[in-house]
Scaffold this motif. Structure first.
Motif, PDB file in Angstrom:
ATOM      1  N   MET A   1       0.851  -1.173   0.000  1.00  0.00           N
ATOM      2  CA  MET A   1       0.000   0.000   0.000  1.00  0.00           C
ATOM      3  C   MET A   1       0.895   1.234   0.000  1.00  0.00           C
ATOM      4  N   ALA A   2       0.681   2.134  -0.917  1.00  0.00           N
ATOM      5  CA  ALA A   2       1.489   3.339  -1.033  1.00  0.00           C
ATOM      6  C   ALA A   2       0.752   4.543  -0.456  1.00  0.00           C
ATOM      7  N   VAL A   3       1.482   5.290   0.354  1.00  0.00           N
ATOM      8  CA  VAL A   3       0.973   6.528   0.938  1.00  0.00           C
ATOM      9  C   VAL A   3       1.957   7.627   0.580  1.00  0.00           C
ATOM     10  N   LYS A   4       1.448   8.753   0.105  1.00  0.00           N
ATOM     11  CA  LYS A   4       2.297   9.890  -0.212  1.00  0.00           C
ATOM     12  C   LYS A   4       2.472  10.718   1.059  1.00  0.00           C
ATOM     13  N   VAL A   5       3.720  11.030   1.391  1.00  0.00           N
ATOM     14  CA  VAL A   5       4.032  11.812   2.591  1.00  0.00           C
ATOM     15  C   VAL A   5       4.651  13.133   2.153  1.00  0.00           C
ATOM     16  N   LEU A   6       4.021  14.234   2.563  1.00  0.00           N
ATOM     17  CA  LEU A   6       4.566  15.556   2.281  1.00  0.00           C
ATOM     18  C   LEU A   6       5.482  15.943   3.435  1.00  0.00           C
ATOM     19  N   VAL A   7       6.737  16.185   3.119  1.00  0.00           N
ATOM     20  CA  VAL A   7       7.777  16.402   4.119  1.00  0.00           C
ATOM     21  C   VAL A   7       8.079  17.898   4.227  1.00  0.00           C
ATOM     22  N   PRO A   8       8.040  18.451   5.452  1.00  0.00           N
ATOM     23  CA  PRO A   8       8.356  19.872   5.601  1.00  0.00           C
ATOM     24  C   PRO A   8       9.840  20.134   5.325  1.00  0.00           C
ATOM     25  N   THR A   9      10.151  21.344   4.938  1.00  0.00           N
ATOM     26  CA  THR A   9      11.523  21.717   4.598  1.00  0.00           C
ATOM     27  C   THR A   9      12.504  21.351   5.707  1.00  0.00           C
ATOM     28  N   ALA A  10      12.123  21.553   6.953  1.00  0.00           N
ATOM     29  CA  ALA A  10      13.013  21.292   8.080  1.00  0.00           C
ATOM     30  C   ALA A  10      13.411  19.822   8.200  1.00  0.00           C
ATOM     31  N   LEU A  11      12.627  18.909   7.630  1.00  0.00           N
ATOM     32  CA  LEU A  11      12.923  17.479   7.724  1.00  0.00           C
ATOM     33  C   LEU A  11      13.445  16.886   6.411  1.00  0.00           C
ATOM     34  N   GLN A  12      13.525  17.691   5.386  1.00  0.00           N
ATOM     35  CA  GLN A  12      13.958  17.177   4.091  1.00  0.00           C
ATOM     36  C   GLN A  12      15.418  16.754   4.078  1.00  0.00           C
ATOM     37  N   GLN A  13      16.184  17.166   5.085  1.00  0.00           N
ATOM     38  CA  GLN A  13      17.573  16.706   5.178  1.00  0.00           C
ATOM     39  C   GLN A  13      17.633  15.190   5.356  1.00  0.00           C
ATOM     40  N   PHE A  14      16.554  14.598   5.901  1.00  0.00           N
ATOM     41  CA  PHE A  14      16.506  13.150   6.107  1.00  0.00           C
ATOM     42  C   PHE A  14      16.034  12.405   4.862  1.00  0.00           C
ATOM     43  N   THR A  15      15.371  13.111   3.942  1.00  0.00           N
ATOM     44  CA  THR A  15      14.793  12.471   2.762  1.00  0.00           C
ATOM     45  C   THR A  15      15.535  12.829   1.479  1.00  0.00           C
ATOM     46  N   ASN A  16      16.819  13.128   1.615  1.00  0.00           N
ATOM     47  CA  ASN A  16      17.624  13.513   0.448  1.00  0.00           C
ATOM     48  C   ASN A  16      17.022  14.710  -0.278  1.00  0.00           C
ATOM     49  N   ASN A  17      16.515  15.665   0.514  1.00  0.00           N
ATOM     50  CA  ASN A  17      15.928  16.921   0.016  1.00  0.00           C
ATOM     51  C   ASN A  17      14.677  16.727  -0.829  1.00  0.00           C
ATOM     52  N   GLN A  18      13.977  15.626  -0.614  1.00  0.00           N
ATOM     53  CA  GLN A  18      12.722  15.383  -1.314  1.00  0.00           C
ATOM     54  C   GLN A  18      11.566  15.995  -0.511  1.00  0.00           C
ATOM     55  N   ALA A  19      10.705  16.728  -1.171  1.00  0.00           N
ATOM     56  CA  ALA A  19       9.560  17.352  -0.509  1.00  0.00           C
ATOM     57  C   ALA A  19       8.415  16.369  -0.308  1.00  0.00           C
ATOM     58  N   SER A  20       8.415  15.276  -1.064  1.00  0.00           N
ATOM     59  CA  SER A  20       7.416  14.229  -0.868  1.00  0.00           C
ATOM     60  C   SER A  20       8.068  12.881  -1.135  1.00  0.00           C
ATOM     61  N   VAL A  21       7.600  11.898  -0.373  1.00  0.00           N
ATOM     62  CA  VAL A  21       8.116  10.533  -0.512  1.00  0.00           C
ATOM     63  C   VAL A  21       6.950   9.559  -0.464  1.00  0.00           C
ATOM     64  N   GLU A  22       7.160   8.386  -1.010  1.00  0.00           N
ATOM     65  CA  GLU A  22       6.178   7.309  -0.915  1.00  0.00           C
ATOM     66  C   GLU A  22       6.604   6.393   0.226  1.00  0.00           C
ATOM     67  N   SER A  23       5.651   5.994   1.031  1.00  0.00           N
ATOM     68  CA  SER A  23       5.935   5.070   2.121  1.00  0.00           C
ATOM     69  C   SER A  23       4.725   4.175   2.303  1.00  0.00           C
ATOM     70  N   SER A  24       4.764   3.352   3.357  1.00  0.00           N
ATOM     71  CA  SER A  24       3.648   2.433   3.577  1.00  0.00           C
ATOM     72  C   SER A  24       3.362   2.290   5.056  1.00  0.00           C
ATOM     73  N   GLY A  25       2.219   1.715   5.345  1.00  0.00           N
ATOM     74  CA  GLY A  25       1.781   1.472   6.710  1.00  0.00           C
ATOM     75  C   GLY A  25       0.265   1.496   6.749  1.00  0.00           C
ATOM     76  N   SER A  26      -0.305   0.713   7.648  1.00  0.00           N
ATOM     77  CA  SER A  26      -1.770   0.696   7.749  1.00  0.00           C
ATOM     78  C   SER A  26      -2.279   1.721   8.753  1.00  0.00           C
ATOM     79  N   THR A  27      -1.355   2.292   9.553  1.00  0.00           N
ATOM     80  CA  THR A  27      -1.701   3.361  10.499  1.00  0.00           C
ATOM     81  C   THR A  27      -0.603   4.424  10.435  1.00  0.00           C
ATOM     82  N   ILE A  28      -0.870   5.568  11.045  1.00  0.00           N
ATOM     83  CA  ILE A  28       0.145   6.620  11.126  1.00  0.00           C
ATOM     84  C   ILE A  28       1.381   6.086  11.845  1.00  0.00           C
ATOM     85  N   ALA A  29       1.197   5.346  12.939  1.00  0.00           N
ATOM     86  CA  ALA A  29       2.335   4.800  13.691  1.00  0.00           C
ATOM     87  C   ALA A  29       3.191   3.891  12.809  1.00  0.00           C
ATOM     88  N   GLU A  30       2.557   3.038  12.023  1.00  0.00           N
ATOM     89  CA  GLU A  30       3.303   2.157  11.124  1.00  0.00           C
ATOM     90  C   GLU A  30       3.998   2.954  10.023  1.00  0.00           C
TER      91      GLU A  30
END
Length: 91
Positions: A1-30
């Protein structure tokens, strides 16, 4: 299951400067755990020492604040969009 995550500028250092990433999980915690696996160090910015979502980081599921849903237990479905928004304080 793919979920699009919009990443704030302050955290983009962790996502290789990507403003959005695809991730997965059935809940927010996952989803947060999945983000940590893909981007080490990300979870510590979102969660406290006990693993609970930090109060000053807001999560929106398809534009709805998860605090008015089920918080970290809010269910996700394929194609959802989660926005992470740090709280802004001012005076």
């Amino acid at each position: 299951m793919a979920v699009k995550v919009l990443v704030p500028t302050a955290l983009q250092q962790f996502t290789n400067n990507q403003a959005s990433v695809e991730s997965s999980g059935s809940t927010i915690a996952e989803l947060v755990d999945s983000l940590e696996q893909s981007f080490p160090g990300f979870k510590s910015r979102l969660c406290d020492e006990e693993g609970k979502l930090r109060r000053f980081v807001n999560f929106y599921l398809n534009d709805e604040d998860i605090r008015f849903l089920k918080g970290a237990d809010t269910r996700l479905t394929d194609g959802d969009e989660v926005s992470i928004v740090p709280a802004v304080a001012g005076g």
